[in-house]
Write a protein that holds these residues in place. Sequence first.
Motif, PDB file in Angstrom:
ATOM      1  N   SER A 214       0.860  -1.186   0.000  1.00 19.09           N
ATOM      2  CA  SER A 214       0.000   0.000   0.000  1.00 19.09           C
ATOM      3  C   SER A 214       0.892   1.230   0.000  1.00 19.09           C
ATOM      4  O   SER A 214       2.097   1.147   0.276  1.00 19.09           O
ATOM      5  N   LEU A 215       0.296   2.360  -0.293  1.00 19.62           N
ATOM      6  CA  LEU A 215       1.041   3.611  -0.266  1.00 19.62           C
ATOM      7  C   LEU A 215       1.360   4.002   1.162  1.00 19.62           C
ATOM      8  O   LEU A 215       0.535   3.825   2.062  1.00 19.62           O
ATOM      9  N   SER A 216       2.529   4.554   1.363  1.00 20.83           N
ATOM     10  CA  SER A 216       2.864   5.175   2.639  1.00 20.83           C
ATOM     11  C   SER A 216       2.222   6.568   2.628  1.00 20.83           C
ATOM     12  O   SER A 216       1.777   7.039   1.569  1.00 20.83           O
ATOM     13  N   PRO A 217       2.174   7.254   3.752  1.00 21.39           N
ATOM     14  CA  PRO A 217       1.659   8.628   3.730  1.00 21.39           C
ATOM     15  C   PRO A 217       2.413   9.520   2.736  1.00 21.39           C
ATOM     16  O   PRO A 217       1.803  10.321   2.026  1.00 21.39           O
ATOM     17  N   MET A 218       3.742   9.342   2.663  1.00 22.13           N
ATOM     18  CA  MET A 218       4.529  10.128   1.712  1.00 22.13           C
ATOM     19  C   MET A 218       4.149   9.770   0.270  1.00 22.13           C
ATOM     20  O   MET A 218       4.039  10.646  -0.593  1.00 22.13           O
ATOM     21  N   GLY A 219       3.940   8.486   0.004  1.00 28.00           N
ATOM     22  CA  GLY A 219       3.530   8.062  -1.335  1.00 28.00           C
ATOM     23  C   GLY A 219       2.164   8.602  -1.701  1.00 28.00           C
ATOM     24  O   GLY A 219       1.936   9.035  -2.842  1.00 28.00           O
ATOM     25  N   ALA A 220       1.243   8.601  -0.740  1.00 31.14           N
ATOM     26  CA  ALA A 220      -0.110   9.122  -0.989  1.00 31.14           C
ATOM     27  C   ALA A 220      -0.075  10.607  -1.320  1.00 31.14           C
ATOM     28  O   ALA A 220      -0.883  11.091  -2.120  1.00 31.14           O
ATOM     29  N   LYS A 221       0.866  11.337  -0.745  1.00 31.79           N
ATOM     30  CA  LYS A 221       1.008  12.771  -1.060  1.00 31.79           C
ATOM     31  C   LYS A 221       1.658  12.985  -2.415  1.00 31.79           C
ATOM     32  O   LYS A 221       1.414  13.980  -3.083  1.00 31.79           O
ATOM     33  N   LYS A 222       2.520  12.053  -2.813  1.00 31.76           N
ATOM     34  CA  LYS A 222       3.253  12.208  -4.069  1.00 31.76           C
ATOM     35  C   LYS A 222       2.393  11.901  -5.297  1.00 31.76           C
ATOM     36  O   LYS A 222       2.580  12.511  -6.352  1.00 31.76           O
ATOM     37  N   VAL A 223       1.420  10.997  -5.181  1.00 30.21           N
ATOM     38  CA  VAL A 223       0.629  10.602  -6.353  1.00 30.21           C
ATOM     39  C   VAL A 223      -0.077  11.792  -7.007  1.00 30.21           C
ATOM     40  O   VAL A 223       0.003  11.944  -8.232  1.00 30.21           O
ATOM     41  N   PRO A 224      -0.764  12.671  -6.263  1.00 30.53           N
ATOM     42  CA  PRO A 224      -1.394  13.815  -6.936  1.00 30.53           C
ATOM     43  C   PRO A 224      -0.391  14.741  -7.634  1.00 30.53           C
ATOM     44  O   PRO A 224      -0.701  15.304  -8.688  1.00 30.53           O
ATOM     45  N   VAL A 225       0.805  14.875  -7.068  1.00 29.22           N
ATOM     46  CA  VAL A 225       1.847  15.686  -7.708  1.00 29.22           C
ATOM     47  C   VAL A 225       2.231  15.061  -9.045  1.00 29.22           C
ATOM     48  O   VAL A 225       2.311  15.746 -10.074  1.00 29.22           O
ATOM     49  N   LEU A 226       2.454  13.751  -9.036  1.00 31.70           N
ATOM     50  CA  LEU A 226       2.836  13.048 -10.263  1.00 31.70           C
ATOM     51  C   LEU A 226       1.692  13.050 -11.276  1.00 31.70           C
ATOM     52  O   LEU A 226       1.928  13.191 -12.486  1.00 31.70           O
ATOM     53  N   ALA A 227       0.469  12.905 -10.801  1.00 30.41           N
ATOM     54  CA  ALA A 227      -0.688  12.956 -11.705  1.00 30.41           C
ATOM     55  C   ALA A 227      -0.784  14.332 -12.355  1.00 30.41           C
ATOM     56  O   ALA A 227      -1.119  14.443 -13.544  1.00 30.41           O
ATOM     57  N   GLY A 228      -0.475  15.364 -11.594  1.00 29.31           N
ATOM     58  CA  GLY A 228      -0.452  16.714 -12.162  1.00 29.31           C
ATOM     59  C   GLY A 228       0.582  16.839 -13.264  1.00 29.31           C
ATOM     60  O   GLY A 228       0.334  17.484 -14.291  1.00 29.31           O
ATOM     61  N   LEU A 229       1.737  16.208 -13.076  1.00 30.96           N
ATOM     62  CA  LEU A 229       2.764  16.217 -14.117  1.00 30.96           C
ATOM     63  C   LEU A 229       2.285  15.478 -15.364  1.00 30.96           C
ATOM     64  O   LEU A 229       2.556  15.901 -16.490  1.00 30.96           O
TER      65      LEU A 229
END
Length: 150
Positions: free
Chosen positions: A96-111
């Motif tokens: 599963s995603l870690s809290p840091m991973g969960a925060k990073k996904v929207p950033v990457l999706a924005g890219l």
Amino acid sequence: MPAVSDLTSHIGYLLRMVSNAVSQEFARKVADEGVTVAEWAMLRSLYGGDGIAPSALAGKMGMTKGAISKLAERLLDKGLIERTGNPGDMRGHSLSLSPMGAKKVPVLAGLADENDATFFSVLSGEEQDRLRGLLHMLIDKSGLSTMPVD
């Protein structure tokens, strides 16, 4: 010498030309965030879920269990995912995603969204929808299921 078709008359060649440009630019953007395209694909596949067995994730992504294991190890080392044991099966575990991973996904999706906008803004919204529909049709009719991660 027999006549042969020009490279640019081949749809596959044209798709590859566009795909390479789009993919290479996206790879540069996610690299600035410390991940590869394959890692991004796994993170996105885990986003919004409670955890999934690596074998199920492999099926979902159309990858081998070995490839999933390698990706998981890299993402575990980066602190972007977590591995949770299964109390009912000592060999089984979930990712599963870690809290840091969960925060990073929207950033990457924005890219990813920005990258699409950069390359496909020359098409109208209707043309983009039509292209997306045609590509989905080709994927469905060809039975393609492997997630493009390279």
